[in-house]
Design a protein around this motif. Structure first.
Motif, PDB file in Angstrom:
ATOM      1  N   LEU A  94      52.804  34.054  68.896  1.00 17.00           N
ATOM      2  CA  LEU A  94      53.888  34.999  68.452  1.00 17.00           C
ATOM      3  C   LEU A  94      54.257  35.182  69.402  1.00 17.00           C
ATOM      4  O   LEU A  94      55.480  35.845  70.108  1.00 17.00           O
ATOM      5  CB  LEU A  94      54.336  36.070  67.591  1.00 17.00           C
ATOM      6  CG  LEU A  94      53.883  35.733  66.155  1.00 17.00           C
ATOM      7  CD1 LEU A  94      53.185  37.135  65.495  1.00 17.00           C
ATOM      8  CD2 LEU A  94      54.287  34.468  65.418  1.00 17.00           C
ATOM      9  N   GLN A 147      61.084  35.877  67.062  1.00 15.98           N
ATOM     10  CA  GLN A 147      60.359  35.481  65.594  1.00 15.98           C
ATOM     11  C   GLN A 147      61.353  36.348  64.851  1.00 15.98           C
ATOM     12  O   GLN A 147      59.916  36.738  63.572  1.00 15.98           O
ATOM     13  CB  GLN A 147      59.138  36.130  66.250  1.00 15.98           C
ATOM     14  CG  GLN A 147      58.151  35.579  67.236  1.00 15.98           C
ATOM     15  CD  GLN A 147      57.965  34.262  67.037  1.00 15.98           C
ATOM     16  OE1 GLN A 147      57.337  33.974  65.678  1.00 15.98           O
ATOM     17  NE2 GLN A 147      58.649  33.019  67.902  1.00 15.98           N
ATOM     18  N   TYR A 185      57.665  31.149  61.687  1.00 10.13           N
ATOM     19  CA  TYR A 185      57.167  31.195  62.988  1.00 10.13           C
ATOM     20  C   TYR A 185      56.978  29.685  63.411  1.00 10.13           C
ATOM     21  O   TYR A 185      58.328  29.174  64.052  1.00 10.13           O
ATOM     22  CB  TYR A 185      55.112  31.776  63.842  1.00 10.13           C
ATOM     23  CG  TYR A 185      55.092  30.535  64.552  1.00 10.13           C
ATOM     24  CD1 TYR A 185      55.638  30.748  66.099  1.00 10.13           C
ATOM     25  CD2 TYR A 185      54.565  29.560  64.920  1.00 10.13           C
ATOM     26  CE1 TYR A 185      55.113  30.194  67.149  1.00 10.13           C
ATOM     27  CE2 TYR A 185      53.377  28.722  65.769  1.00 10.13           C
ATOM     28  CZ  TYR A 185      54.083  29.347  67.058  1.00 10.13           C
ATOM     29  OH  TYR A 185      53.688  28.556  68.139  1.00 10.13           O
TER      30      TYR A 185
END
Length: 442
Positions: free
Chosen positions: A434, A441, A234
């Motif tokens: 996320l 991602q 991330y």
């Protein structure tokens, strides 16, 4: 070390070997004709502390094993427990049983040491060749504050020396770890990228973590490790989306480094942890870092006390939080949005230098509070020192952009993210990060 060998060359590799390489490299260079002609293609460097022989056994059965020269640095700190020394001793003895010891040495002057007590021992198996490096026995241990950084540097430096001796032909050092499983196309994927990007300074492989067993503890360790993997991917994706030149993974087990560029930046830093981060930070300033996404390294999910920070300690921390019914938090997506604003509008800093305007940074699409936050972050990063330099050394916007990216490197980018997090956008539970992130991602 035989300096005469390089007296007329003056290239970065010769300079590095003569001035900055670890002392053990002298043994390789001074061996001359006594060093076996290996004729290998690739060189893989692995630091090993408290590892089993399985890490090497896997490589000996790799599809490209016959083309491999493995540099294995068996190491430990002076304070290592007796169990660690026993594990390292078992690994060393196993290595010596895998083939013929064709060369061994204790010092630069001694080239006929018995393999059982040698500091360096070259083992030629029926497939790969292994240069075994003893940095674990008494008098040869690695200081705690230099740790894995010195182990990697020593291995990579020896690879440079071996390349100078034509022991292998591909001008790249493959850096990995004992818990990494290299895919069948590991070397071919890098060589394919190298053919198109030979001027690149490094390549970074994609990776994934897998469980090492079926117990409840193994499952928990794997889940925690995969959470940390999600977090650092991330972070990497956030930097890349923001336009940072430092949007790549920094795991020592996933690197391939150009020998020429490695020498140019003077190798791995001798640190107990973070050596991969700081090496790539330097390499990104002298060449491009290429991501290899079509060859995925599988890494064993495990906790670890081998380094003070990194994947193993992070997984242990996440497990501890779970046991205390706490969620794992990470950087708010808005941190990356403000990073993107800064990078997209860096020209306003150049304009401010030219006109004397304050504030330095402007983004008319941001509200005043966030613009002030970015300017405060830049002040905290001592941008004025950079401005003073740029005002004297920069003649145009293109030069400024290059110098800005060199100044605002991976380390300062991390400090910027942390400043934004500490002063407005607090960390969120990872799964919220996320879900909210404006970048992919994958």
């Amino acid at each position: 070390m035989n300096a005469q060998r390089f007296s007329n060359k003056g290239d970065s590799q010769a300079k590095y070997l003569l001035k900055y390489a670890e002392p053990e490299c002298a043994s390789i260079l001074d061996a001359g004709a006594n060093l076996p002609r290996l004729g290998k293609t690739y060189c893989v460097v692995i630091p090993a502390y408290k590892e089993t022989p399985q890490c090497v056994a896997r490589l000996l059965t790799h599809p490209h094993a016959s083309e491999l020269l493995i540099v294995l640095v068996v190491n430990q700190p002076p304070s290592a427990p007796a169990t660690a020394s026993s594990t390292n001793t078992h690994l060393w003895r196993w290595l010596l049983e895998q083939g013929r010891t064709s060369w061994a040495t204790n010092t630069c002057a001694q080239t006929d040491a018995p393999a059982s007590t040698a500091k360096l021992a070259l083992i030629e198996t029926t497939s790969a060749a292994i240069l075994c490096v003893d940095r674990f026995t008494q008098g040869r241990t690695i200081a705690e504050d230099q740790g894995v950084g010195l182990a990697r540097k020593l291995g990579a430096d020896l690879a440079v020396a071996l390349f100078a001796q034509q022991a292998f032909s591909h001008p790249v050092i493959f850096s990995t770890d004992a818990d990494a499983h290299l895919p069948a196309n590991y070397f071919a994927a890098q060589q394919q990228s190298f053919a198109c990007n030979s001027a690149s300074s490094a390549w970074v492989y994609d990776y994934t973590h897998n469980s090492t067993g079926n117990s409840a503890e193994d499952t928990e360790i794997c889940q925690a490790t995969q959470s940390y993997e999600q977090a650092i991917k991330y972070y990497r994706n956030g930097l890349a989306w923001a336009g940072s030149a430092y949007g790549f993974h920094t795991l020592g087990s996933t690197l391939a480094v150009s020998i020429a560029h490695y020498c140019q930046v003077r190798g791995f830093p001798k640190r107990a942890a973070g050596e991969d981060f700081y090496l790539l930070n330097k390499l990104a300033k002298v060449g491009t870092i290429k991501n290899i996404n079509n060859s995925i390294i599988e890494i064993d999910a495990r906790t670890s006390d081998r380094v003070p920070f990194g994947t193993g300690p992070a997984a242990q921390k996440i497990i501890s939080q779970w046991h205390n019914e706490k969620q794992y938090h990470y950087y708010h997506p808005q941190c990356f949005t403000l990073l993107k604003s800064l990078i997209d509008n860096q020209v306003t800093i150049w304009q401010a230098i030219q006109t004397g305007r304050t504030p330095l940074f402007i983004d008319n699409e941001l509200d005043t509070e966030n613009q002030t936050l970015i300017n405060n972050a830049l002040t905290a990063l001592n941008i004025q020192r950079f401005v003073n330099h740029a005002s004297k050394q920069t003649r145009n916007e293109k030069q400024f952009s290059r110098q800005f990216h060199d100044w605002f490197d991976a380390f300062l980018t991390l400090k910027f993210i942390r400043f934004i997090a500490a002063n407005k956008y607090s960390d969120l539970p990872l799964q919220q990060c996320l879900a909210r992130a404006p970048f992919n991602q994958g």
